[in-house]
Design a protein around this motif. Sequence first.
Motif, PDB file in Angstrom:
ATOM      1  N   CYS A 149     -17.052   0.035  -4.904  1.00  0.00           N
ATOM      2  CA  CYS A 149     -16.063   1.071  -5.207  1.00  0.00           C
ATOM      3  C   CYS A 149     -16.236   1.560  -6.641  1.00  0.00           C
ATOM      4  O   CYS A 149     -17.085   1.064  -7.393  1.00  0.00           O
ATOM      5  CB  CYS A 149     -14.648   0.526  -5.007  1.00  0.00           C
ATOM      6  N   ASN A 151     -15.865   4.694  -2.106  1.00  0.00           N
ATOM      7  CA  ASN A 151     -16.069   3.347  -1.567  1.00  0.00           C
ATOM      8  C   ASN A 151     -17.116   3.345  -0.468  1.00  0.00           C
ATOM      9  O   ASN A 151     -17.388   4.368   0.164  1.00  0.00           O
ATOM     10  CB  ASN A 151     -14.763   2.798  -0.987  1.00  0.00           C
ATOM     11  N   SER A 211     -12.817 -11.404  -0.823  1.00  0.00           N
ATOM     12  CA  SER A 211     -13.440 -10.119  -1.141  1.00  0.00           C
ATOM     13  C   SER A 211     -14.134 -10.153  -2.493  1.00  0.00           C
ATOM     14  O   SER A 211     -13.781 -10.941  -3.377  1.00  0.00           O
ATOM     15  CB  SER A 211     -12.381  -9.003  -1.136  1.00  0.00           C
ATOM     16  N   MET A 223     -10.239   1.870  -8.028  1.00  0.00           N
ATOM     17  CA  MET A 223      -9.846   1.065  -6.871  1.00  0.00           C
ATOM     18  C   MET A 223      -8.882  -0.052  -7.250  1.00  0.00           C
ATOM     19  O   MET A 223      -8.097  -0.511  -6.425  1.00  0.00           O
ATOM     20  CB  MET A 223     -11.092   0.481  -6.195  1.00  0.00           C
ATOM     21  N   ARG A 267     -16.705  -4.975  -1.247  1.00  0.00           N
ATOM     22  CA  ARG A 267     -15.876  -3.815  -1.565  1.00  0.00           C
ATOM     23  C   ARG A 267     -16.540  -2.975  -2.657  1.00  0.00           C
ATOM     24  O   ARG A 267     -16.056  -2.933  -3.788  1.00  0.00           O
ATOM     25  CB  ARG A 267     -14.488  -4.251  -2.032  1.00  0.00           C
ATOM     26  N   TYR A 304     -15.491  -7.183  -5.340  1.00  0.00           N
ATOM     27  CA  TYR A 304     -15.576  -5.778  -5.757  1.00  0.00           C
ATOM     28  C   TYR A 304     -16.753  -5.615  -6.724  1.00  0.00           C
ATOM     29  O   TYR A 304     -16.858  -6.358  -7.710  1.00  0.00           O
ATOM     30  CB  TYR A 304     -14.284  -5.352  -6.445  1.00  0.00           C
ATOM     31  N   PHE A 324       0.832  -1.196   0.000  1.00  0.00           N
ATOM     32  CA  PHE A 324       0.000   0.000   0.000  1.00  0.00           C
ATOM     33  C   PHE A 324       0.871   1.251   0.000  1.00  0.00           C
ATOM     34  O   PHE A 324       1.936   1.282   0.606  1.00  0.00           O
ATOM     35  CB  PHE A 324      -0.912   0.028   1.232  1.00  0.00           C
ATOM     36  N   ILE A 363      -4.641  -4.276  -7.400  1.00  0.00           N
ATOM     37  CA  ILE A 363      -5.286  -5.556  -7.693  1.00  0.00           C
ATOM     38  C   ILE A 363      -4.666  -6.192  -8.939  1.00  0.00           C
ATOM     39  O   ILE A 363      -4.554  -5.562  -9.983  1.00  0.00           O
ATOM     40  CB  ILE A 363      -6.806  -5.357  -7.899  1.00  0.00           C
ATOM     41  N   GLY A 367      -8.148  -4.758   7.133  1.00  0.00           N
ATOM     42  CA  GLY A 367      -8.930  -4.764   5.906  1.00  0.00           C
ATOM     43  C   GLY A 367      -9.515  -6.107   5.536  1.00  0.00           C
ATOM     44  O   GLY A 367     -10.274  -6.208   4.584  1.00  0.00           O
ATOM     45  N   GLN A 392      -8.272 -10.621   1.594  1.00  0.00           N
ATOM     46  CA  GLN A 392      -8.441 -10.198   0.204  1.00  0.00           C
ATOM     47  C   GLN A 392      -8.995 -11.328  -0.663  1.00  0.00           C
ATOM     48  O   GLN A 392      -9.717 -11.072  -1.624  1.00  0.00           O
ATOM     49  CB  GLN A 392      -7.099  -9.723  -0.360  1.00  0.00           C
ATOM     50  N   ASP A 436      -5.815  -0.417  -4.706  1.00  0.00           N
ATOM     51  CA  ASP A 436      -5.602  -1.679  -3.985  1.00  0.00           C
ATOM     52  C   ASP A 436      -4.565  -2.558  -4.670  1.00  0.00           C
ATOM     53  O   ASP A 436      -4.312  -3.675  -4.220  1.00  0.00           O
ATOM     54  CB  ASP A 436      -6.920  -2.450  -3.878  1.00  0.00           C
TER      55      ASP A 436
END
Length: 414
Positions: free
Chosen positions: A131, A109, A210, A135, A129, A212, A60, A141, A204, A207, A139
């Motif tokens: 968003c 978000n 998750s 994003m 998530r 999105y 991050f 991704i 968080g 992942q 993130d």
Amino acid sequence: MLYLRLLFTSFNFAINALRINKLRTTLSLLGVTVGIFSIIAVLAAVDSMDRTIKSELSGFDRNMVYVFNHSFGPTDVPKWKAEQFPKMKYEEYDYLKRNLNDVEYASFNYFTKSETMKHGPNYAEVNMRPCTSDMQYLDNIKLTIGRFFNESEATNGAAVAVIGYEVANTLFHLSNPIGKEVRLFGRKFIVIGVIEKQGSISIGGNQDESVYIPVNLMRQMYGDNSLVSVPVVILKPFKGTDMVHFESEITNKLRIFRGLKETDESNFFVNIFGGMMDFIDNIIGQMNVVGWIISGFSLLVGGFGIANIMFVSVKERTHLIGIQKAIGAKRRFILYQFLFESIILSLIGGVVGLLLVGLIAVLVSSIVDFDFSLSLMNVVIGLGLSMIIGLIAGLLPAQSAAKLDPVEAIRSGM
């Protein structure tokens, strides 16, 4: 050679004390063992947690900014006042994205609760998530197959979903999920992408579990006043941007948009991700201090235990000390002999404490998904503390032994 022989003799006396008076010596060493165990266990746990968190968050950007009605760390704003702050709105996100000079990526978000996603008879609990399209960059991704939803899909609230690695495995097993239908919120979604295996993170959520989806789809279903969602604007400036200036610009722009006067306090928080990392470092430092304080009492008890052993040892060997002095042993020789013995006894307690920490570290690491390890620095600290406790606890008994009159010492044994 003289000091090596002295050290060897002291080691033999320490082992004899353990062998002859097992219960007394064991109980006396228990304080040192518990103290070293407590301190090193706390240090190892905190170090492992710190290392894990920083490793997981290393991808991050420390300059990412979260703007919403909550603060990541301590604040001077009273809790009752912060709870009355208005939630961020999509229009504010759009305004900031268009009017801030140094924004590279921006996303609107929702921080919201988990939901159940279904595909045929299979279902999975997923971290939601909602968003906008940026994003995927915020993130970082990476997709194994498929793609992330684009800006048009995000704006129009298309019923598409990008799912995590574990979600894909649970719902589709080995089959390709791209283009397949899943059910979420009681409606159909089309899977358009699968995220690479990431692993769980401490901040968080996992992942891999998750999902999105376009945030505007959530807005269409629940409006902007959902009680289970917290809207947040996430911003990332261009590399090299002055963060103080960037934070100030965000504050000024949002105050203007909300029509706040110069005398009005800001009714939002600008949270820089790097500031949260500093807050975590502060918390970990406080945990270390608390661990040292609590464990210090055990070490204090352990020190008294070692001192007790040494005073008894001096009493039992008074006659031998007198003989050693009579044949020419100097005070320094007697002093070092008992100091070495005290340090060796304390080190034995410290080693036992370290072995217990190492055993627990192996057990914890094998039972839970957490890398609990005993570092070389923690071992050095444990052994160093043991030596210091032994040195301090043995000083008075050693001095009393060194000051004994040889004639009186020999007579006491007759």
